[in-house]
Write an enzyme that holds these catalytic residues in place. Structure first.
Site, PDB file in Angstrom:
ATOM      1  N   HIS A 153       0.765  -1.163   0.107  1.00 15.69           N
ATOM      2  CA  HIS A 153      -0.151  -0.019  -0.019  1.00 15.69           C
ATOM      3  C   HIS A 153       0.870   1.277   0.061  1.00 15.69           C
ATOM      4  O   HIS A 153       0.492   2.184   0.832  1.00 15.69           O
ATOM      5  CB  HIS A 153      -1.070  -0.156   1.113  1.00 15.69           C
ATOM      6  CG  HIS A 153      -0.326   0.036   2.448  1.00 15.69           C
ATOM      7  ND1 HIS A 153      -1.137  -0.886   3.655  1.00 15.69           N
ATOM      8  CD2 HIS A 153       0.897   0.338   3.045  1.00 15.69           C
ATOM      9  CE1 HIS A 153      -0.190  -0.661   4.682  1.00 15.69           C
ATOM     10  NE2 HIS A 153       0.928  -0.011   4.310  1.00 15.69           N
ATOM     11  N   HIS A 200      -1.156   4.893   9.698  1.00 14.88           N
ATOM     12  CA  HIS A 200       0.455   5.444   9.782  1.00 14.88           C
ATOM     13  C   HIS A 200       0.478   6.802  10.604  1.00 14.88           C
ATOM     14  O   HIS A 200       0.829   7.769   9.857  1.00 14.88           O
ATOM     15  CB  HIS A 200       1.181   5.717   8.239  1.00 14.88           C
ATOM     16  CG  HIS A 200       0.934   4.101   7.449  1.00 14.88           C
ATOM     17  ND1 HIS A 200      -0.125   3.993   6.790  1.00 14.88           N
ATOM     18  CD2 HIS A 200       2.032   3.549   7.240  1.00 14.88           C
ATOM     19  CE1 HIS A 200      -0.082   2.726   6.189  1.00 14.88           C
ATOM     20  NE2 HIS A 200       1.237   2.374   6.258  1.00 14.88           N
ATOM     21  N   HIS A 334      10.711  -3.698   2.687  1.00 14.28           N
ATOM     22  CA  HIS A 334      10.940  -2.169   2.820  1.00 14.28           C
ATOM     23  C   HIS A 334      11.460  -1.688   4.184  1.00 14.28           C
ATOM     24  O   HIS A 334      10.952  -2.196   5.160  1.00 14.28           O
ATOM     25  CB  HIS A 334       9.996  -1.228   2.074  1.00 14.28           C
ATOM     26  CG  HIS A 334       8.752  -1.013   2.833  1.00 14.28           C
ATOM     27  ND1 HIS A 334       7.914  -2.259   3.505  1.00 14.28           N
ATOM     28  CD2 HIS A 334       7.991   0.027   3.299  1.00 14.28           C
ATOM     29  CE1 HIS A 334       6.805  -1.716   3.991  1.00 14.28           C
ATOM     30  NE2 HIS A 334       6.610  -0.295   3.870  1.00 14.28           N
ATOM     31  N   GLU A 381       4.955  -5.139   8.246  1.00 18.49           N
ATOM     32  CA  GLU A 381       3.382  -4.830   7.791  1.00 18.49           C
ATOM     33  C   GLU A 381       3.003  -6.518   7.300  1.00 18.49           C
ATOM     34  O   GLU A 381       1.837  -6.393   7.317  1.00 18.49           O
ATOM     35  CB  GLU A 381       3.485  -3.761   6.627  1.00 18.49           C
ATOM     36  CG  GLU A 381       3.713  -2.541   7.252  1.00 18.49           C
ATOM     37  CD  GLU A 381       3.591  -1.421   6.215  1.00 18.49           C
ATOM     38  OE1 GLU A 381       3.387  -0.173   6.404  1.00 18.49           O
ATOM     39  OE2 GLU A 381       3.486  -1.757   4.834  1.00 18.49           O
TER      40      GLU A 381
HETATM   41  O1  LIG Z   1       8.156   3.519  -0.086  1.00 15.22           O
HETATM   42  C1  LIG Z   1       7.700   4.233   0.514  1.00 15.22           C
HETATM   43  O2  LIG Z   1       8.007   5.582   0.261  1.00 15.22           O
HETATM   44  C2  LIG Z   1       6.671   4.217   1.845  1.00 15.22           C
HETATM   45  C3  LIG Z   1       6.291   5.175   2.512  1.00 15.22           C
HETATM   46  C4  LIG Z   1       5.343   4.965   3.478  1.00 15.22           C
HETATM   47  C5  LIG Z   1       4.814   3.631   3.530  1.00 15.22           C
HETATM   48  O3  LIG Z   1       3.783   3.609   4.614  1.00 15.22           O
HETATM   49  C6  LIG Z   1       5.192   2.619   2.708  1.00 15.22           C
HETATM   50  O4  LIG Z   1       4.520   1.442   3.080  1.00 15.22           O
HETATM   51  C7  LIG Z   1       6.066   2.685   1.825  1.00 15.22           C
END
Ligand SMILES: O=C(O)c1ccc(O)c(O)c1
Length: 435
Positions: A153, A200, A334, A381
């Site tokens: 997401h 978030h 990530h 996540e």
């Molecule tokens: O890769 C990103 O920029 C990014 C930023 C905020 C998030 O919550 C995310 O899941 C990815």
């Protein structure tokens, strides 16, 4: 199995459940408004005018104007909320409670001094209870879980759509990966999506850190995350199904936080945009379900998986023929912070996708440390995907799942994008043969 609400049979008692809460929402919120001296003064100056400013039913206003707490309870009022109203009128809890019993204030006080009301003669009528158990037949109609959608997401995906960049070379491969999904979703549109995501720091800041949040309200607006709200519709929910799920999950020992008012951020809106494109209105109802993955401790994969299993039981005990999809969002690998930012682990991500399909119970046993070490701090996540996987019918041996689509791409901003669609076939229907 219909849900057990035998608590309704206790004589002279109104249990404040989600049904009562929905019925009395504005009445109870009105009571909360009396927690400032200024509002109390303006209420006392003109009760009718103050009440008329709230979206209350006439029966609710009447109950308050008549000082009839039994009527207020029937209308969805809760004693702790109504106590704010009572305090405004100078009433004590004892005066309020006593006013509901048909006794004078002195009689009630004397009864309490004498040891209180006896439980003798105030228990449930056994014949009524037996009859209620005997009558609890399985519902003639029931809701079903028709599939699961898993997707990252990443907010930048939403921004790419909102700023018409989807055809740019950087973004085209991402959106190409969702072409099939949009077609599949058009052909398999559910009545309701149970959308698992994490907020978030948009609705839940550090003043409140609930682990599992079920949205039981009717509608939610899109959050402003600092760039202005995304130009996408808010969501319409299904409060009746949400209340049913709340009841069932909490009875199954999942201690949820129920939220009627909040905004929904990219964790929820980006998956909807990916699956439905640019639309004036989302084509089905959406029940939001937030999982804390921001501040540790966060729930384990095993707990999320068990919650998914309980969720399917909840859906299947709902006595309306609704089609429900469960979506798990977030991930894949990530890391958005520190010198290790930008971490991507293709092998781990793809093994996660394999195991999510073929070995979900084993995958659910993975400790947090593996997610963080292997998939980056924000890779945690992915525990949310286990809720959606746990809700599929193959888990408890009664059905099968079919993988309709799988997609993986690096990068979208700082993130690896992963996406999977599983069709659910309850009670081992043969894929493709159902009407
Ligand atoms: O890769 C990103 O920029 C990014 C930023 C905020 C998030 O919550 C995310 O899941 C990815």
């Amino acid at each position: 199995m219909a849900l057990d609400k035998t608590y309704k049979l206790v004589p002279g008692t109104t249990i404040f459940d989600a049904e009562q809460s929905a019925k009395g929402y504005h009445l109870n919120q009105f009571c909360m408004s009396l927690m400032t001296a200024e509002n109390r003064a303006s209420y006392l100056a003109d009760e009718r005018a103050y009440l008329d400013a709230w979206p209350l039913r006439e029966e609710q206003k009447r109950a308050l104007l008549d000082r009839d707490l039994n009527a207020a309870m029937r209308e969805g009022g809760n004693i702790y909320f109504l106590a704010k109203w009572g305090a405004t009128l100078g009433l004590s809890f004892q005066q309020m409670a006593g006013s509901m019993t048909g006794m004078t204030e002195q009689e009630y006080r004397a009864m309490m001094v004498g040891g209180g009301r006896s439980v003798e003669g105030n228990r449930i009528d056994h014949a009524v209870l037996e009859a209620a158990y005997a009558a609890s037949a399985p519902p003639a109609e029931q809701a079903v879980v028709t599939g699961a959608v898993f997707t990252s997401h990443v907010p930048a995906i939403g921004a790419a759509m909102d700023h018409h960049k989807t055809e740019e070379p950087y973004w085209k491969p991402v959106f190409d990966g969702y072409e099939y999904s949009r077609q599949w979703q058009r052909e398999n549109l559910p009545d309701v999506i149970f959308l698992v995501y994490n907020d978030h720091a948009s609705t839940f800041d550090l003043s409140l850190i609930p682990t599992f949040v079920l949205g039981t309200g009717a509608a939610y607006a899109t959050a402003d995350e600092g760039y202005g709200p995304r130009p996408v519709p808010g969501i319409e929910s299904d409060p009746d199904l949400a209340a049913h799920i709340a009841h069932s999950l909490i009875r199954d020992d999942f201690d949820l936080t129920l939220v009627n008012e909040m905004t929904v951020d990219h964790g929820l809106t980006v998956p909807l945009s990916l699956m439905f494109g640019d639309v004036e209105q989302w084509p089905c109802k959406v029940i939001p379900f937030h999982v804390n993955v921001v501040q540790y401790p966060v729930p384990s994969g095993a707990r999320c998986f068990e919650l998914g299993r309980a969720l399917r039981r909840a859906v299947e005990s709902y006595d309306r023929p609704l089609k429900v999809q469960v979506w798990g969002t977030g991930g894949m690998s990530h890391q958005l912070q520190g010198p290790r930012a930008g971490l991507i682990n293709r092998d781990w991500d793809n093994a996660f996708l394999d195991r999510l399909v073929n070995d979900p119970a084993g995958l659910a046993r993975l400790p947090h440390l593996d997610y963080v070490e292997q998939a980056g701090s924000e890779g945690i996540e992915l525990v949310m995907w286990l809720i959606a996987r746990g809700a599929m019918s193959d888990i408890d041996g009664g059905g099968t799942v079919e993988t309709k689509h799988r997609f993986y791409h690096v990068p979208a901003s700082n993130t690896a994008v992963g996406h999977l669609i599983l069709e659910n076939h309850p009670r081992a229907e043969t894929p493709g043969t159902e009407e």
